[in-house]
Design a protein around this motif. Structure first.
Motif, PDB file in Angstrom:
ATOM      1  N   LEU A  57     -15.277 -15.294 -14.584  1.00 52.97           N
ATOM      2  CA  LEU A  57     -15.439 -16.371 -15.366  1.00 52.97           C
ATOM      3  C   LEU A  57     -15.752 -16.258 -16.754  1.00 52.97           C
ATOM      4  CD1 LEU A  57     -17.253 -18.946 -12.759  1.00 52.97           C
ATOM      5  CD2 LEU A  57     -14.810 -19.274 -13.987  1.00 52.97           C
ATOM      6  N   GLU A  58     -16.614 -15.382 -16.968  1.00 56.18           N
ATOM      7  CA  GLU A  58     -17.205 -14.995 -18.276  1.00 56.18           C
ATOM      8  C   GLU A  58     -16.184 -14.112 -19.170  1.00 56.18           C
ATOM      9  OE1 GLU A  58     -20.579 -12.564 -17.288  1.00 56.18           O
ATOM     10  OE2 GLU A  58     -21.894 -14.556 -17.152  1.00 56.18           O
ATOM     11  N   ALA A  59     -15.140 -13.364 -18.577  1.00 54.92           N
ATOM     12  CA  ALA A  59     -14.291 -12.389 -19.101  1.00 54.92           C
ATOM     13  C   ALA A  59     -12.936 -13.170 -19.122  1.00 54.92           C
ATOM     14  CB  ALA A  59     -14.046 -11.197 -18.530  1.00 54.92           C
ATOM     15  N   GLY A  60     -12.913 -14.285 -18.402  1.00 53.75           N
ATOM     16  CA  GLY A  60     -11.501 -14.841 -18.058  1.00 53.75           C
ATOM     17  C   GLY A  60     -10.844 -15.130 -19.705  1.00 53.75           C
ATOM     18  N   GLN A  61     -11.728 -15.522 -20.838  1.00 49.38           N
ATOM     19  CA  GLN A  61     -10.924 -15.666 -21.899  1.00 49.38           C
ATOM     20  C   GLN A  61     -10.648 -14.615 -22.648  1.00 49.38           C
ATOM     21  OE1 GLN A  61     -14.184 -17.653 -23.914  1.00 49.38           O
ATOM     22  NE2 GLN A  61     -15.191 -15.754 -24.284  1.00 49.38           N
ATOM     23  N   ARG A  62     -10.804 -13.436 -22.105  1.00 48.49           N
ATOM     24  CA  ARG A  62     -10.487 -12.325 -22.885  1.00 48.49           C
ATOM     25  C   ARG A  62      -8.871 -11.974 -22.216  1.00 48.49           C
ATOM     26  NH1 ARG A  62     -15.758  -9.950 -22.003  1.00 48.49           N
ATOM     27  NH2 ARG A  62     -14.741  -8.537 -20.462  1.00 48.49           N
ATOM     28  N   PHE A  63      -8.399 -12.722 -21.108  1.00 52.70           N
ATOM     29  CA  PHE A  63      -7.216 -12.450 -20.554  1.00 52.70           C
ATOM     30  C   PHE A  63      -6.213 -12.297 -21.454  1.00 52.70           C
ATOM     31  CE2 PHE A  63      -3.360 -13.910 -18.256  1.00 52.70           C
ATOM     32  CZ  PHE A  63      -2.981 -12.577 -17.520  1.00 52.70           C
ATOM     33  N   ASP A  64      -5.133 -11.351 -21.542  1.00 59.96           N
ATOM     34  CA  ASP A  64      -3.796 -11.279 -22.069  1.00 59.96           C
ATOM     35  C   ASP A  64      -2.654 -10.966 -21.515  1.00 59.96           C
ATOM     36  OD1 ASP A  64      -2.051 -10.795 -24.337  1.00 59.96           O
ATOM     37  OD2 ASP A  64      -3.099  -9.056 -25.163  1.00 59.96           O
ATOM     38  N   ALA A  65      -1.792 -12.051 -21.229  1.00 58.27           N
ATOM     39  CA  ALA A  65      -0.593 -11.803 -20.455  1.00 58.27           C
ATOM     40  C   ALA A  65       0.303 -10.774 -20.775  1.00 58.27           C
ATOM     41  CB  ALA A  65       0.010 -13.287 -20.325  1.00 58.27           C
ATOM     42  N   THR A  66       0.089 -10.416 -22.036  1.00 60.90           N
ATOM     43  CA  THR A  66       1.090  -9.280 -22.671  1.00 60.90           C
ATOM     44  C   THR A  66       0.845  -8.153 -22.300  1.00 60.90           C
ATOM     45  OG1 THR A  66       0.178  -9.052 -24.705  1.00 60.90           O
ATOM     46  CG2 THR A  66       1.757 -10.836 -24.713  1.00 60.90           C
ATOM     47  N   ARG A  67      -0.612  -7.711 -21.844  1.00 61.14           N
ATOM     48  CA  ARG A  67      -1.035  -6.532 -21.516  1.00 61.14           C
ATOM     49  C   ARG A  67      -1.172  -6.136 -20.012  1.00 61.14           C
ATOM     50  NH1 ARG A  67      -6.576  -5.068 -24.313  1.00 61.14           N
ATOM     51  NH2 ARG A  67      -5.747  -3.046 -23.864  1.00 61.14           N
ATOM     52  N   ALA A  68      -1.321  -7.338 -19.267  1.00 56.74           N
ATOM     53  CA  ALA A  68      -1.427  -7.043 -17.655  1.00 56.74           C
ATOM     54  C   ALA A  68      -1.113  -8.477 -17.178  1.00 56.74           C
ATOM     55  CB  ALA A  68      -2.709  -6.486 -17.483  1.00 56.74           C
ATOM     56  N   SER A  69      -0.994  -8.189 -15.763  1.00 57.32           N
ATOM     57  CA  SER A  69      -0.791  -9.547 -14.975  1.00 57.32           C
ATOM     58  C   SER A  69      -2.188 -10.151 -14.538  1.00 57.32           C
ATOM     59  CB  SER A  69      -0.046  -9.550 -13.678  1.00 57.32           C
ATOM     60  OG  SER A  69      -0.882  -8.600 -12.805  1.00 57.32           O
ATOM     61  N   TRP A  70      -2.333 -11.302 -14.100  1.00 60.05           N
ATOM     62  CA  TRP A  70      -3.710 -12.056 -13.955  1.00 60.05           C
ATOM     63  C   TRP A  70      -4.318 -11.340 -12.920  1.00 60.05           C
ATOM     64  CZ3 TRP A  70      -7.513 -14.595 -15.791  1.00 60.05           C
ATOM     65  CH2 TRP A  70      -8.445 -15.196 -14.806  1.00 60.05           C
ATOM     66  N   ALA A  71      -3.623 -10.743 -12.032  1.00 59.18           N
ATOM     67  CA  ALA A  71      -4.130 -10.317 -10.606  1.00 59.18           C
ATOM     68  C   ALA A  71      -4.565  -8.581 -11.081  1.00 59.18           C
ATOM     69  CB  ALA A  71      -2.864 -10.072  -9.649  1.00 59.18           C
ATOM     70  N   THR A  72      -3.997  -8.182 -11.930  1.00 60.03           N
ATOM     71  CA  THR A  72      -4.384  -7.031 -12.218  1.00 60.03           C
ATOM     72  C   THR A  72      -5.806  -6.821 -13.128  1.00 60.03           C
ATOM     73  OG1 THR A  72      -2.006  -5.845 -12.493  1.00 60.03           O
ATOM     74  CG2 THR A  72      -3.837  -4.679 -13.477  1.00 60.03           C
ATOM     75  N   PHE A  73      -5.931  -7.970 -14.068  1.00 62.25           N
ATOM     76  CA  PHE A  73      -7.050  -8.301 -14.868  1.00 62.25           C
ATOM     77  C   PHE A  73      -8.150  -8.532 -13.959  1.00 62.25           C
ATOM     78  CE2 PHE A  73      -9.501 -11.533 -17.038  1.00 62.25           C
ATOM     79  CZ  PHE A  73     -10.047 -10.719 -18.259  1.00 62.25           C
ATOM     80  N   VAL A  74      -8.017  -9.385 -12.981  1.00 61.17           N
ATOM     81  CA  VAL A  74      -8.822  -9.782 -12.161  1.00 61.17           C
ATOM     82  C   VAL A  74      -9.428  -8.580 -11.207  1.00 61.17           C
ATOM     83  CG1 VAL A  74      -9.449 -11.257 -10.012  1.00 61.17           C
ATOM     84  CG2 VAL A  74      -8.494 -12.185 -11.942  1.00 61.17           C
ATOM     85  N   ALA A  75      -8.660  -7.788 -10.952  1.00 60.98           N
ATOM     86  CA  ALA A  75      -9.077  -6.664  -9.986  1.00 60.98           C
ATOM     87  C   ALA A  75      -9.979  -5.553 -10.624  1.00 60.98           C
ATOM     88  CB  ALA A  75      -7.580  -5.908  -9.294  1.00 60.98           C
TER      89      ALA A  75
END
Length: 194
Positions: A57-75
């Motif tokens: 939740l805290e890091a969710g705003q740093r997600f960048d879809a151009t760098r990785a998928s959501w599943a990879t980011f979360v893992a």
């Protein structure tokens, strides 16, 4: 302006159902694996799952879809949370005081017998005390415990402890003091000069 839109797109309020499912699944999977390795209780596994979800939740705003998928980011976030938990020192093992191994501990925890002379001293001094300290002393004697006397009274804890301090001062002034500690003995003989 584009960066602001990108970061707001990945706030928890804007996550779709798939993103929530992926985050929950990753948190549960990584927590369960770590719990199996460390033989953690169910409650500890659930706590770790919540800790992982908090990190996501805290890091969710740093997600960048151009760098990785959501599943990879979360893992990746889940793995980092598990690594942080693994680096924490283990809590000390708890020992039941009812077991045979705790007999020595139980014997050292035994409360020493009360001094029989203290009741006589309190009885003699009680009449010389002013009304408020006398009432407090009677309440402590009645409940046989300072904490129980505090809880039984109608005053705030701060007021109770001020009154207790006054009572102690009165008792000292009237000659009621705890027994002096035994003098320390030398453990090794003292050597005289060279």
């Amino acid at each position: 302006m584009r960066e602001k839109q990108k970061s707001q797109a990945h706030l928890p309020e804007s996550w779709d159902e798939r993103q929530v499912r992926v985050a929950l699944a990753a948190a549960r999977c990584h927590a369960a694996r770590f719990a199996r390795q460390r033989r953690l209780a169910r409650e500890d596994r659930e706590d770790l799952t919540q800790d992982i979800l908090l990190v996501i939740l805290e890091a969710g705003q740093r997600f960048d879809a151009t760098r990785a998928s959501w599943a990879t980011f979360v893992a990746v976030l889940a793995r980092r949370a598990v690594i942080e938990r693994a680096r924490q020192p283990s809590p000390p093992a708890c020992v039941s005081l009812d077991g045979e191994f705790a007999a020595d501990i139980r014997s050292s925890l035994a409360v020493p017998q009360a001094d029989p002379d203290i009741a006589v001293a309190f009885g003699r001094v009680g009449e010389d005390l002013p009304p408020a300290p006398r009432a407090l002393l009677r309440r402590i004697i009645l409940h046989r415990d300072v904490a129980a006397a505090r809880d039984a009274g109608a005053v705030s804890p701060a007021t109770f402890y001020r009154e207790l301090h006054d009572l102690r001062c009165w008792l000292r002034a009237l000659g009621v003091r705890p027994a002096a500690a035994a003098p320390m003995r030398a453990t090794a003989p003292m050597r005289s000069g060279p």
